[in-house]
Design an enzyme around this catalytic site. Structure first.
Site, short mmCIF file in Angstrom:
data_model
loop_
_atom_site.label_atom_id
_atom_site.label_comp_id
_atom_site.label_asym_id
_atom_site.label_seq_id
_atom_site.Cartn_x
_atom_site.Cartn_y
_atom_site.Cartn_z
CD GLU A 19 -2.93 1.81 2.35
OE1 GLU A 19 -4.06 2.51 2.28
OE2 GLU A 19 -2.86 0.28 2.63
CG ASP B 119 -1.77 15.77 -4.45
OD1 ASP B 119 -2.57 16.59 -4.65
OD2 ASP B 119 -1.29 16.38 -3.45
CG ASP C 69 10.10 8.36 -2.78
OD1 ASP C 69 8.82 8.00 -3.57
OD2 ASP C 69 11.28 9.09 -3.91
CE LYS D 66 -11.57 12.02 9.42
NZ LYS D 66 -10.73 12.63 10.64
CG PHE D 67 -11.70 12.93 4.32
CD1 PHE D 67 -11.93 14.37 4.83
CD2 PHE D 67 -10.59 12.02 5.21
CE1 PHE D 67 -10.79 14.68 5.90
CE2 PHE D 67 -9.47 12.42 5.85
CZ PHE D 67 -10.22 13.35 6.75
CD GLU D 68 -14.97 6.58 -0.30
OE1 GLU D 68 -15.93 5.41 -1.19
OE2 GLU D 68 -14.20 5.71 0.16
CG ASP E 139 -11.96 11.81 -3.84
OD1 ASP E 139 -11.23 12.50 -4.58
OD2 ASP E 139 -12.58 13.19 -2.64
#
Length: 245
Positions: A68, A143, A120, A215-217, A179
């Protein structure tokens, strides 16, 4: 108080590269997050090394291995690892608070199938992962770099996917989520450009049961925003060979 583990590389030492998996941002490390790093890193953290790591040895068992990249605060990562206890997860991010929070969750929830790196991810993929060592790759909500002039900074580009592909076993998968619709279109175009990859859906995939809603989704959906998942499988690909006549 520093937000860099004492036994992990300082982010300032990370060399500049044409592809980067992260953007450094100022963020505040809570005492609990710092304590988690200080006390749990020896058990669940993995330092960067300029050599291939044996993932089965790292986790102490032979099991499917999932990479991930960019786990944020680690809440979804912890939940996925518990939903898929038969798999092991190497979770990479550079942001101290997220690293500390994920380690804290691992301890609180007694999760044994996650190892954490603060480095990285591009360097890790290039240097530490053997070919055909991964069964899956998760990159959720990278991002989107909204402005067109910044699109070149996006992680999901052909050069990066080409770097990831050799690390995937045949039958392994890449699961992306975003998103940002325009980024989803780019992701679909990039992944569709590889003959070694087969889309699991006609275009965008239903959200797999193992990926929890963040929660943002959820907030975005309430506001009418979309979320797009892409799941591509690596197939055994043999280039066409032409005989000389």
């Amino acid at each position: 108080m520093t937000d860099t583990p004492s036994n992990t590389p300082d982010n300032d030492a990370i060399p500049k590269r044409s592809i980067r998996s992260f953007v450094l941002r100022q963020s505040h490390m809570t005492p609990a997050q710092q304590k988690a790093i200080d006390t749990l890193w020896p058990q669940f953290g993995l330092d960067f090394q300029a050599a291939t790591v044996d993932l089965n040895t790292l986790f102490g068992r032979t099991a499917p291995k999932i990479l991930e990249i960019g786990f944020g605060m680690g809440t979804a990562t912890a939940e996925i690892a518990q939903r898929l206890p038969e798999s092991d997860f190497l979770a990479i991010d550079v942001h101290g608070p997220g690293v500390g929070n994920l380690l804290k969750l691992i301890d609180e929830q007694s999760i044994g199938n996650i190892r954490v790196m603060r480095h990285d991810a591009v360097a890790v993929v290039e240097t530490m992962l053997a070919d055909a060592s991964l069964d899956g790759i998760h990159i959720f909500f990278p991002d989107p770099w909204h402005k067109k002039r910044h699109h070149k900074r996006r992680l999901i580009q052909a050069a990066f996917v080409a770097m990831l592909l050799p690390k995937l076993k045949p039958g392994g998968y890449i699961h992306l989520a975003t998103d940002w619709e325009e980024y989803a279109v780019q992701m679909l175009d990039v992944l569709s450009g590889f003959a070694e990859l087969r889309n699991s859906a006609a275009d965008y995939a239903p959200t797999p049961a193992y990926r929890p809603e963040t929660k943002f989704e959820a907030r975005g959906k309430r506001l009418g925003h979309g979320v797009w998942d892409l799941v591509f499988e690596r197939i055994q690909y043999e280039p066409i060979k032409f005989s000389n006549f």
